[in-house]
Every structure is written in structure tokens, then in C-alpha cells.
Design an enzyme around this catalytic site. Structure first.
Site, mmCIF file in Angstrom:
data_model
loop_
_atom_site.group_PDB
_atom_site.id
_atom_site.type_symbol
_atom_site.label_atom_id
_atom_site.label_comp_id
_atom_site.label_asym_id
_atom_site.label_seq_id
_atom_site.Cartn_x
_atom_site.Cartn_y
_atom_site.Cartn_z
ATOM 1 N N CYS A 40 0.827 -1.212 0.000
ATOM 2 C CA CYS A 40 0.000 0.000 0.000
ATOM 3 C C CYS A 40 0.861 1.262 0.000
ATOM 4 O O CYS A 40 0.715 2.136 -0.850
ATOM 5 C CB CYS A 40 -0.919 -0.021 1.221
ATOM 6 S SG CYS A 40 -1.746 1.541 1.502
ATOM 7 N N LYS A 49 -1.471 7.300 -5.979
ATOM 8 C CA LYS A 49 -2.243 8.546 -5.798
ATOM 9 C C LYS A 49 -1.363 9.771 -6.045
ATOM 10 O O LYS A 49 -1.843 10.781 -6.562
ATOM 11 C CB LYS A 49 -2.835 8.646 -4.387
ATOM 12 C CG LYS A 49 -3.930 7.670 -3.997
ATOM 13 C CD LYS A 49 -4.951 7.258 -4.976
ATOM 14 C CE LYS A 49 -4.785 6.142 -5.903
ATOM 15 N NZ LYS A 49 -4.715 4.762 -5.631
ATOM 16 N N GLY A 184 -9.130 -4.163 -14.323
ATOM 17 C CA GLY A 184 -9.562 -4.075 -12.921
ATOM 18 C C GLY A 184 -9.075 -2.746 -12.360
ATOM 19 O O GLY A 184 -8.782 -1.810 -13.109
ATOM 20 N N HIS A 441 -23.221 22.893 2.672
ATOM 21 C CA HIS A 441 -23.530 23.457 1.357
ATOM 22 C C HIS A 441 -22.541 24.560 1.047
ATOM 23 O O HIS A 441 -22.262 25.374 1.921
ATOM 24 C CB HIS A 441 -24.950 24.025 1.347
ATOM 25 C CG HIS A 441 -25.277 24.727 0.062
ATOM 26 N ND1 HIS A 441 -25.623 24.031 -1.084
ATOM 27 C CD2 HIS A 441 -25.263 26.046 -0.271
ATOM 28 C CE1 HIS A 441 -25.836 24.903 -2.062
ATOM 29 N NE2 HIS A 441 -25.620 26.134 -1.601
HETATM 30 P P1 NAD Z 1 -8.555 -7.019 -10.335
HETATM 31 O O1 NAD Z 1 -8.986 -8.327 -9.820
HETATM 32 O O2 NAD Z 1 -9.199 -5.769 -9.855
HETATM 33 O O3 NAD Z 1 -8.681 -7.011 -11.944
HETATM 34 C C1 NAD Z 1 -8.049 -7.929 -12.759
HETATM 35 C C2 NAD Z 1 -8.710 -7.929 -14.127
HETATM 36 O O4 NAD Z 1 -7.903 -8.692 -15.010
HETATM 37 C C3 NAD Z 1 -10.098 -8.571 -14.142
HETATM 38 O O5 NAD Z 1 -11.002 -7.685 -14.767
HETATM 39 C C4 NAD Z 1 -9.897 -9.842 -14.952
HETATM 40 O O6 NAD Z 1 -11.025 -10.217 -15.701
HETATM 41 C C5 NAD Z 1 -8.747 -9.461 -15.860
HETATM 42 N N1 NAD Z 1 -7.956 -10.577 -16.365
HETATM 43 C C6 NAD Z 1 -7.532 -11.662 -15.663
HETATM 44 N N2 NAD Z 1 -6.775 -12.464 -16.451
HETATM 45 C C7 NAD Z 1 -6.727 -11.866 -17.676
HETATM 46 C C8 NAD Z 1 -6.101 -12.206 -18.920
HETATM 47 N N3 NAD Z 1 -5.344 -13.296 -19.035
HETATM 48 N N4 NAD Z 1 -6.265 -11.373 -19.990
HETATM 49 C C9 NAD Z 1 -7.027 -10.246 -19.863
HETATM 50 N N5 NAD Z 1 -7.637 -9.892 -18.706
HETATM 51 C C10 NAD Z 1 -7.483 -10.683 -17.622
HETATM 52 O O7 NAD Z 1 -6.978 -6.970 -10.077
HETATM 53 P P2 NAD Z 1 -5.926 -5.786 -10.095
HETATM 54 O O8 NAD Z 1 -6.390 -4.623 -10.878
HETATM 55 O O9 NAD Z 1 -4.646 -6.438 -10.474
HETATM 56 O O10 NAD Z 1 -5.866 -5.332 -8.566
HETATM 57 C C11 NAD Z 1 -5.377 -6.250 -7.609
HETATM 58 C C12 NAD Z 1 -5.844 -5.952 -6.201
HETATM 59 O O11 NAD Z 1 -5.342 -4.736 -5.737
HETATM 60 C C13 NAD Z 1 -7.331 -5.937 -6.088
HETATM 61 O O12 NAD Z 1 -7.691 -6.847 -5.094
HETATM 62 C C14 NAD Z 1 -7.659 -4.551 -5.663
HETATM 63 O O13 NAD Z 1 -8.688 -4.528 -4.709
HETATM 64 C C15 NAD Z 1 -6.349 -4.009 -5.095
HETATM 65 N N6 NAD Z 1 -6.227 -2.602 -5.474
HETATM 66 C C16 NAD Z 1 -7.129 -1.706 -5.001
HETATM 67 C C17 NAD Z 1 -7.067 -0.390 -5.404
HETATM 68 C C18 NAD Z 1 -8.066 0.578 -4.896
HETATM 69 O O14 NAD Z 1 -8.745 0.281 -3.935
HETATM 70 N N7 NAD Z 1 -8.220 1.731 -5.521
HETATM 71 C C19 NAD Z 1 -6.105 0.026 -6.308
HETATM 72 C C20 NAD Z 1 -5.222 -0.903 -6.785
HETATM 73 C C21 NAD Z 1 -5.306 -2.224 -6.355
#
Ligand code: NAD
Length: 455
Positions: A40, A49, A184, A441
Site C-alpha cells: 500500500c 495517488k 480491474g 452546502h
Molecule cells: P482485479 O482483480 O481488480 O482485476 C483484474 C482484471 O484482469 C479482471 O477484470 C480480470 O477479468 C482481468 N484478467 C484476468 N486475467 C486476464 C487475462 N489473461 N487477460 C485479460 N484480462 C485478464 O486486479 P488488479 O487490478 O490487479 O488489482 C489487484 C488488487 O489490488 C485488487 O484486489 C484490488 O482490490 C487491489 N487494489 C485496489 C485499489 C483501490 O482500492 N483503488 C487500487 C489498486 C489495487
């Protein structure tokens, strides 16, 4: 020396547990093999960020004419942005160190491995083979990037052509073409960043929608907004091969090749459970995670798991709360984690934030519900400050209890005021009770108040 509590992992879960336990007078040892603050602080939430804020400022500077500001030339200095990001991280890591000291926590900067039991005590060995014994143990080892078995991916990661969440935050040059695998949270935030600062960006996502389990309406709106800003999305597409300067993907049965300068692999994370010695105390990960109950207890009395390693929410703020609950349980105080008010945020521009249930989840559960959808333009402050941004506030109400069931937001400050809606949900405030709340507000959050009166 016998400790009251041994903690493996110094990320948000581990350092929060250490701070709370230390402050309550327990003798605590915290083991961290890299840097305090974990993913983090060092290579996730905070550095991303810092980068995203620089991109936001850059964008505002370029688009400021409509607000009456004229600039002769605006340019972006990625190395200065990275330098500043590193400074922010250093300061925050130092802050965590200071907190540990103030709470009387002994920090051991080494990897720890569980080596078994000695009567009632749990035993750990550090990388220098020194033994530590404790009455309780918290596993807070976090998660690591998932690396799918795509041919060529491992080699491309080793060469630096493909990076994960760590490498993407340290690029000192803006790639001309960035390919992102996975739409994601990480994929979308970084696609949003690099597009804003000048990269051509292509996102390859195997699902037909972006942003995982978000409300489909929000996901569609976000997709259209990011496409309008120039990000190209290949949905329902799967990467089949990674070369030295290209990726191949399959979409609708056709395999195509895409040249790139850099590829971000962001296809999820998996709990870090390898080489910990969990088996020596009788813990067997289920589906790759250390299973826990609502108090963070594992199947072994005295052993707890908090944060990403338990595979529940994989969010830093969930880890904070899980850590507090685990420590309270150790101290004999009644407490339990409720995820009802746990918000999720995607820090794209515009931001997306949500809490509670979606309309689809209520439908699936067969619950009678009402919904309302409003653009943020119902807020005067939003109108005063914003030009041409997509936005949506969606509330769903449980008609049986007349309490809020969920909220999905897309627009400025969404990350900052979603917490208020989380509290309304957690506290089970009725519609009438929410109507009686006074919102400051003018604020963008007033869109919630406007929406509430339409339910
Ligand atoms: P994620 O699980 O959010 O998204 C991964 C995406 O990759 C999914 O949509 C999935 O369908 C896709 N995917 C998987 N295999 C694939 C493939 N072979 N080809 C194409 N697409 C594929 O994972 P992330 O974005 O890596 O994030 C990881 C973790 O980090 C998450 O648990 C998230 O909660 C955490 N995180 C949170 C924040 C936040 O809260 N703002 C920011 C960054 C990360």
C-alpha cells in the site's frame, strides 16, 4: 524473551495490529522483510495517488482556458513526478516507523518463517536463524501479483518489457504505447494515468465489461468516458502470447498482434502464503488464502490472519479494521468485522466509489427495492467547478426496511464522501432519518441528499 504477539508482515494489516497491541501494553514483535508500510505505502495505494494527482494537475493546467486561465506552455516532467512520489513514500514509511517506536513495538527487518510450536507458544525464526516465541501470532503477509501462465510472460517480466504494480510506478519515461492486461482497479488507474500524461493506451480485458463487479451502469459510463479520453479497450479479449516488443491476443476467435513499448500485467493478486511454514502449526490455506472468521481467527487458536492474506477484500482499509478486531479479540474485548460499510474506490478520472449492494445483487436476492439515479450536476458546487465530466449517483433502497442498501458513485470527490453513505448503511438509518441529516452546502456530496429525497 516471550512475546505476547508476533506479527508477520508490516503492511496496513500488520502495522495497525502492532500499533493497537503495543498501545494496549502487549509485548509485540513485528517482522518485515522489505519496507514498513507494505505494498500500500511503497508500491500501491499511496504512490499511485501521488502520480494520479500530478496527472490531474497537468490535465487541469491544459484544460484551464474554460475556467479563465491562460497558460503559455504546459509540459510534464515524469522524473520529477517520480522523485516527488518517492519523497512522499519515504515520509510515510518514516511515519509508520515512528508509530511503531511510540507504541513500543520491536520491529525486526527480516523475513520470518514459522517453525512450529513449543507448548502453548508459537515459534518463528528470522532470516538470521534467531528464534522468537509468542503467545499469539498474526499473519499479515499481504498478497503478490498474480502471474497467469501466458507463454513468454515470465521472460518478458524478467527483461522489464512487462511490469506489475511495482514497475509501473517507477517508469521515468512515458511509454509511447502502453498495453495494459486487465481492466480491474490497477489496470484502470494506470491506464487513466498514462493516457492523461501522453501515452497511447490499449487495455486488454477478458471479460465483456470493465471494473470487475461494479454496477454495470457505472462500468459502462466509465468505459465510455475513458474511451472519449482516448483509451482503447479490447473487451472479451485474452492475451495468448508475450514477445519481446509485442503481445498477441485472441478476440472473437481471431489472434492479433499489438506492438508496445511497455506492458502492465494487472490481472489480480493472490495471498502471499508461500514459504511461511504455515503447515508446521496446522494451517492449510483454502483456495490459496488463510481462512478466518469475523474475529480474524484461523483454525488454530491463537493464530489470526488479517489483510490481503485472508483473501476476503484485499483492500488496505479492510486490513486496518481486521487488524483492530484481531487485536481486540486477543485482548478479550468483543468485536467483529462487518464489511457492510466497506467502500471500494477506483481512482480514475472521474473517480468511482461504491458501498453496499448493487441493484443486480438485490434483484438476485429477490428483495423488493427502489432506486434513483442522478448526475452530479444536481450539486451546485459540482456545476461551479466542473466542465464536461461524466457522473452518476445511484442509490438503492431496501423497501422492506426502508434503509439504504447500496450506493454507486462516479464523479469528483466520490472517494471522499462514500464513507458517509457507508455509515448510513452500517447504522441502518431509515430514509426519514437520512432526510433529517444536514449536509454542508455547497458540496458535491449534496447529490446524495438530492437523491435521497427522490426515493
Ligand atoms: P482485479 O482483480 O481488480 O482485476 C483484474 C482484471 O484482469 C479482471 O477484470 C480480470 O477479468 C482481468 N484478467 C484476468 N486475467 C486476464 C487475462 N489473461 N487477460 C485479460 N484480462 C485478464 O486486479 P488488479 O487490478 O490487479 O488489482 C489487484 C488488487 O489490488 C485488487 O484486489 C484490488 O482490490 C487491489 N487494489 C485496489 C485499489 C483501490 O482500492 N483503488 C487500487 C489498486 C489495487
Amino acid at each position: 524473551m516471550i512475546y505476547d504477539l508476533l506479527i508477520i508482515g508490516g503492511g496496513p494489516g500488520g502495522y495497525t495490529a502492532a500499533e493497537r497491541a503495543g498501545a494496549a501494553g502487549l509485548k509485540v514483535a513485528l517482522f518485515e522483510q522489505n519496507k514498513l508500510g507494505g505494498v500500500c505505502l511503497n508500491e500501491g495505494c499511496i504512490p499511485s495517488k501521488a502520480l494520479l494527482n500530478s496527472a490531474k494537475l497537468y490535465n487541469q493546467a491544459r484544460d484551464s482556458q474554460v475556467f479563465g486561465i491562460k497558460t503559455s506552455e504546459t509540459s510534464y516532467d515524469q522524473s520529477q513526478v517520480i522523485k516527488r512520489k518517492n519523497k512522499v513514500v519515504r515520509m510515510l514509511v518514516a511515519g509508520v516507523k515512528q508509530k511503531m517506536k511510540a507504541s513500543g513495538v520491536e520491529v525486526i527487518e527480516a523475513a520470518a518463517r514459522i517453525s512450529g510450536r513449543d507448548g502453548d507458544l508459537f515459534c518463528l525464526h528470522d532470516a538470521f536463524d534467531k528464534k522468537y516465541s509468542g503467545r499469539n501470532l498474526i499473519i499479515a503477509t499481504g498478497s503478490v501479483p498474480a502471474i497467469p501462465p501466458i507463454p513468454g510472460l515470465k521472460e518478458a517480466l524478467a527483461s522489464g518489457f512487462v511490469v506489475t504494480n511495482r514497475g509501473i510506478l517507477d517508469l521515468t519515461e512515458i511509454p509511447s504505447h502502453l498495453v495494459v492486461i486487465g481492466a480491474g482497479v490497477i489496470g484502470l488507474e494506470m491506464a487513466s494515468y498514462y493516457r492523461t500524461v501522453g501515452s497511447e493506451v490499449t487495455v486488454i480485458e477478458q471479460q465483456k465489461k470493465i471494473a470487475g463487479e461494479t454496477d454495470p451502469q457505472i462500468s459502462e459510463l466509465l468505459l465510455r468516458d475513458l474511451e472519449r479520453k482516448g483509451i482503447r479497450f479490447l473487451l472479451g479479449a485474452k492475451v495468448t502470447n508475450v514477445g519481446t516488443d509485442f503481445v498477441s491476443y485472441e478476440q472473437d476467435g481471431i489472434i492479433q498482434e499489438l506492438a508496445a513499448d511497455c506492458v502492465l500485467c494487472a490481472v489480480g493478486r493472490r495471498p502471499a502464503v508461500s514459504d511461511l511454514g504455515l503447515e508446521t502449526i496446522g494451517i492449510a490455506p483454502e483456495n490459496g488464502a488463510v481462512g478466518t472468521d469475523a474475529q480474524g481467527r484461523t483454525n488454530v487458536p491463537g493464530v489470526y490472519a488479517v489483510g490481503d492474506v485472508n483473501g476476503i477484500w484485499m483492500l488496505a482499509h479492510a486490513a486496518y479494521r481486521e487488524a483492530e478486531v484481531a487485536v481486540n479479540t486477543i485482548l478479550g474485548r468483543e468485536d467483529k468485522v462487518s464489511y457492510l460499510n466497506c467502500p471500494s474506490v477506483i481512482y480514475t478520472s472521474p473517480e468511482v466509489a461504491w458501498v453496499g449492494l448493487t441493484e443486480a445483487e438485490l434483484e438476485q436476492a429477490g428483495k423488493p427495492y427502489r432506486k434513483v439515479e442522478l448526475p452530479f450536476s444536481y450539486s451546485g458546487r459540482y456545476q461551479a467547478e466542473t466542465e464536461r465530466e461524466a457522473s452518476l449517483c445511484k442509490l438503492v433502497l431496501d423497501e422492506e426496511s426502508m434503509t439504504l442498501a447500496g450506493c454507486q458513485l462516479m464523479g469528483p470527490y466520490a472517494s471522499e464522501f462514500i464513507v458517509a453513505v457507508g455509515i448510513m448503511i452500517e447504522q441502518k438509518l431509515t430514509l426519514d432519518e437520512i432526510k433529517a441529516q444536514i449536509f454542508p452546502h455547497p458540496t458535491v456530496a449534496e447529490v446524495i441528499r438530492e437523491a435521497i429525497f427522490m426515493l
